[in-house]
Design an enzyme around this catalytic site. Structure first.
Site, short mmCIF file in Angstrom:
data_model
loop_
_atom_site.label_atom_id
_atom_site.label_comp_id
_atom_site.label_asym_id
_atom_site.label_seq_id
_atom_site.Cartn_x
_atom_site.Cartn_y
_atom_site.Cartn_z
N ASP A 1 -13.48 9.16 15.54
CA ASP A 1 -13.97 9.60 16.84
C ASP A 1 -14.02 11.13 16.76
O ASP A 1 -13.00 11.80 16.89
CB ASP A 1 -13.03 9.13 17.94
CG ASP A 1 -13.50 9.53 19.33
OD1 ASP A 1 -14.72 9.75 19.51
OD2 ASP A 1 -12.65 9.64 20.23
N GLU B 1 -18.48 7.50 15.45
CA GLU B 1 -19.21 7.41 16.71
C GLU B 1 -20.44 8.30 16.67
O GLU B 1 -20.36 9.44 16.22
CB GLU B 1 -18.30 7.81 17.87
CG GLU B 1 -18.93 7.55 19.22
CD GLU B 1 -17.96 7.82 20.36
OE1 GLU B 1 -17.37 6.85 20.86
OE2 GLU B 1 -17.79 8.98 20.73
N ASP C 1 -8.14 9.26 21.59
CA ASP C 1 -9.03 9.52 20.45
C ASP C 1 -8.71 8.60 19.28
O ASP C 1 -9.62 8.12 18.60
CB ASP C 1 -8.91 10.99 20.01
CG ASP C 1 -9.15 11.95 21.15
OD1 ASP C 1 -10.31 12.18 21.50
OD2 ASP C 1 -8.15 12.45 21.72
#
Length: 158
Positions: free
Chosen positions: A7, A67, A140
């Site tokens: 992330d 991501e 996260d």
């Protein structure tokens, strides 16, 4: 198969390592790479580069999932996240790791079955899927585990 989920962020990059073996996903490790806001951007990116390199060397993933950049209202944030993503993708290439890229909606759909799921729903499902003792924190790192699980599902592993 060992999957490293990421992330991306300049202040905080979450990572999660999961293992797929005989139809089962298991959480191996998760955490964050953080950089001080007062450091120059070049130093922050170097920290992300070096620490991610250590994670890759330690866990030797077979594939990486990251991501996709979500471009919201804050263009400054999008630019810095893009810089962090570039560093993460560079490490993947340097370690010859295939990369899967997923939008937040794809990740939520793969984990919860609903693309607009709330963060708490995601964390509960990640905990359940990986049979963790507690909810993964911080957000996260939990998101990074979700990205790795999504990649396993997309690859037909989960």
């Amino acid at each position: 198969m060992i999957i490293l989920g990421l992330d991306p962020g300049t202040a905080t990059t979450g990572y999660g390592v999961v293992k797929y073996l005989r139809g089962r996903l298991t959480g191996i490790c998760y955490g964050t790479i953080t950089t001080p806001a007062e450091d120059p951007m070049s130093k922050r990116l170097l920290t992300i580069y070096e620490e991610l390199g250590q994670v890759i060397e330690r866990f030797r993933p077979d594939e990486m999932a990251i991501e996709k950049l979500f471009f919201g209202r804050n263009t400054t944030t999008a630019i810095t996240v893009g810089q962090a993503r570039g560093i993460l993708l560079l490490q993947a290439e340097m370690h010859h790791l295939p990369v899967g890229e997923y939008t937040p909606m794809q990740v939520k759909r793969a984990i919860v079955g609903y693309g607009m799921a709330e963060k708490k729903q995601m964390q509960r499902m990640v905990k359940e899927i990986l049979k963790l003792d507690h909810m993964p924190k911080p957000d996260d790192a939990a998101d990074a585990l979700g990205i790795a699980i999504c990649h396993a599902h997309m690859r037909g592993a989960g």
